[in-house]
Design a protein around this motif. Structure first.
Motif, PDB file in Angstrom:
ATOM      1  N   ALA A 121       0.828  -1.202   0.000  1.00  0.00           N
ATOM      2  CA  ALA A 121       0.000   0.000   0.000  1.00  0.00           C
ATOM      3  C   ALA A 121       0.861   1.251   0.000  1.00  0.00           C
ATOM      4  O   ALA A 121       1.961   1.255   0.549  1.00  0.00           O
ATOM      5  CB  ALA A 121      -0.908   0.014   1.224  1.00  0.00           C
ATOM      6  N   LEU A 122       0.361   2.289  -0.639  1.00  0.00           N
ATOM      7  CA  LEU A 122       0.937   3.627  -0.506  1.00  0.00           C
ATOM      8  C   LEU A 122       0.214   4.307   0.642  1.00  0.00           C
ATOM      9  O   LEU A 122      -1.016   4.291   0.688  1.00  0.00           O
ATOM     10  CB  LEU A 122       0.728   4.447  -1.778  1.00  0.00           C
ATOM     11  CG  LEU A 122       1.620   4.133  -2.956  1.00  0.00           C
ATOM     12  CD1 LEU A 122       1.178   4.945  -4.168  1.00  0.00           C
ATOM     13  CD2 LEU A 122       3.066   4.425  -2.646  1.00  0.00           C
ATOM     14  N   VAL A 123       0.966   4.898   1.552  1.00  0.00           N
ATOM     15  CA  VAL A 123       0.366   5.525   2.726  1.00  0.00           C
ATOM     16  C   VAL A 123       0.816   6.970   2.802  1.00  0.00           C
ATOM     17  O   VAL A 123       2.006   7.260   2.749  1.00  0.00           O
ATOM     18  CB  VAL A 123       0.767   4.782   4.017  1.00  0.00           C
ATOM     19  CG1 VAL A 123       0.178   5.458   5.233  1.00  0.00           C
ATOM     20  CG2 VAL A 123       0.347   3.328   3.939  1.00  0.00           C
ATOM     21  N   GLN A 124      -0.142   7.868   2.905  1.00  0.00           N
ATOM     22  CA  GLN A 124       0.166   9.283   3.071  1.00  0.00           C
ATOM     23  C   GLN A 124      -0.599   9.784   4.291  1.00  0.00           C
ATOM     24  O   GLN A 124      -1.806   9.572   4.415  1.00  0.00           O
ATOM     25  CB  GLN A 124      -0.235  10.083   1.840  1.00  0.00           C
ATOM     26  CG  GLN A 124       0.192  11.527   1.916  1.00  0.00           C
ATOM     27  CD  GLN A 124       0.009  12.237   0.580  1.00  0.00           C
ATOM     28  OE1 GLN A 124      -0.620  11.724  -0.326  1.00  0.00           O
ATOM     29  NE2 GLN A 124       0.572  13.414   0.483  1.00  0.00           N
TER      30      GLN A 124
ATOM     31  N   VAL B 244       5.680   3.529   1.377  1.00  0.00           N
ATOM     32  CA  VAL B 244       5.194   2.257   0.858  1.00  0.00           C
ATOM     33  C   VAL B 244       5.211   1.286   2.031  1.00  0.00           C
ATOM     34  O   VAL B 244       6.212   1.183   2.737  1.00  0.00           O
ATOM     35  CB  VAL B 244       6.088   1.730  -0.285  1.00  0.00           C
ATOM     36  CG1 VAL B 244       5.668   0.339  -0.715  1.00  0.00           C
ATOM     37  CG2 VAL B 244       6.066   2.694  -1.452  1.00  0.00           C
ATOM     38  N   VAL B 245       4.100   0.597   2.246  1.00  0.00           N
ATOM     39  CA  VAL B 245       4.006  -0.345   3.357  1.00  0.00           C
ATOM     40  C   VAL B 245       3.752  -1.744   2.804  1.00  0.00           C
ATOM     41  O   VAL B 245       2.826  -1.948   2.025  1.00  0.00           O
ATOM     42  CB  VAL B 245       2.874   0.055   4.332  1.00  0.00           C
ATOM     43  CG1 VAL B 245       2.735  -0.973   5.438  1.00  0.00           C
ATOM     44  CG2 VAL B 245       3.138   1.429   4.914  1.00  0.00           C
TER      45      VAL B 245
ATOM     46  N   VAL C 266       6.492  -3.685   7.076  1.00  0.00           N
ATOM     47  CA  VAL C 266       7.679  -2.888   6.766  1.00  0.00           C
ATOM     48  C   VAL C 266       7.221  -1.626   6.054  1.00  0.00           C
ATOM     49  O   VAL C 266       6.484  -1.699   5.074  1.00  0.00           O
ATOM     50  CB  VAL C 266       8.656  -3.666   5.849  1.00  0.00           C
ATOM     51  CG1 VAL C 266       9.828  -2.794   5.452  1.00  0.00           C
ATOM     52  CG2 VAL C 266       9.113  -4.947   6.517  1.00  0.00           C
ATOM     53  N   ALA C 267       7.658  -0.484   6.568  1.00  0.00           N
ATOM     54  CA  ALA C 267       7.354   0.796   5.920  1.00  0.00           C
ATOM     55  C   ALA C 267       8.659   1.357   5.379  1.00  0.00           C
ATOM     56  O   ALA C 267       9.694   1.294   6.039  1.00  0.00           O
ATOM     57  CB  ALA C 267       6.729   1.760   6.915  1.00  0.00           C
ATOM     58  N   MET C 268       8.608   1.879   4.149  1.00  0.00           N
ATOM     59  CA  MET C 268       9.818   2.441   3.537  1.00  0.00           C
ATOM     60  C   MET C 268       9.460   3.675   2.727  1.00  0.00           C
ATOM     61  O   MET C 268       8.307   3.854   2.321  1.00  0.00           O
ATOM     62  CB  MET C 268      10.504   1.391   2.669  1.00  0.00           C
ATOM     63  CG  MET C 268       9.690   0.928   1.489  1.00  0.00           C
ATOM     64  SD  MET C 268      10.424  -0.464   0.608  1.00  0.00           S
ATOM     65  CE  MET C 268       9.857  -1.797   1.624  1.00  0.00           C
TER      66      MET C 268
END
Length: 66
Positions: A14-17, A27-28, A40-42
């Protein structure tokens, strides 16, 4: 991600904002298998490097056209 065959774990991307305008989009990747799950979030930059390196690994394994 659906591979059209049973897998031992489920991966979601997923894209997270956040609501904060100055925060960077991330990106998660979430993996769930059995009773365990990890996340993992990057940054977008890290995700681009990961995409490039995974592409190289897949090509090296001979599955570039899969």
């Amino acid at each position: 991600m659906d591979t059209n065959r049973p897998e031992a774990s489920i991966i979601t991307v997923a894209l997270v904002q956040t609501a904060h305008a100055a925060a960077e989009t991330t990106v998660v990747l979430s993996a769930t298998g059995g009773l365990a799950s990890d996340r993992v979030a990057m940054s977008i930059s890290q995700a681009r490097v990961l995409r490039y390196r995974l592409g190289g690994l897949i090509d090296a394994a001979g599955h570039g056209n899969a």
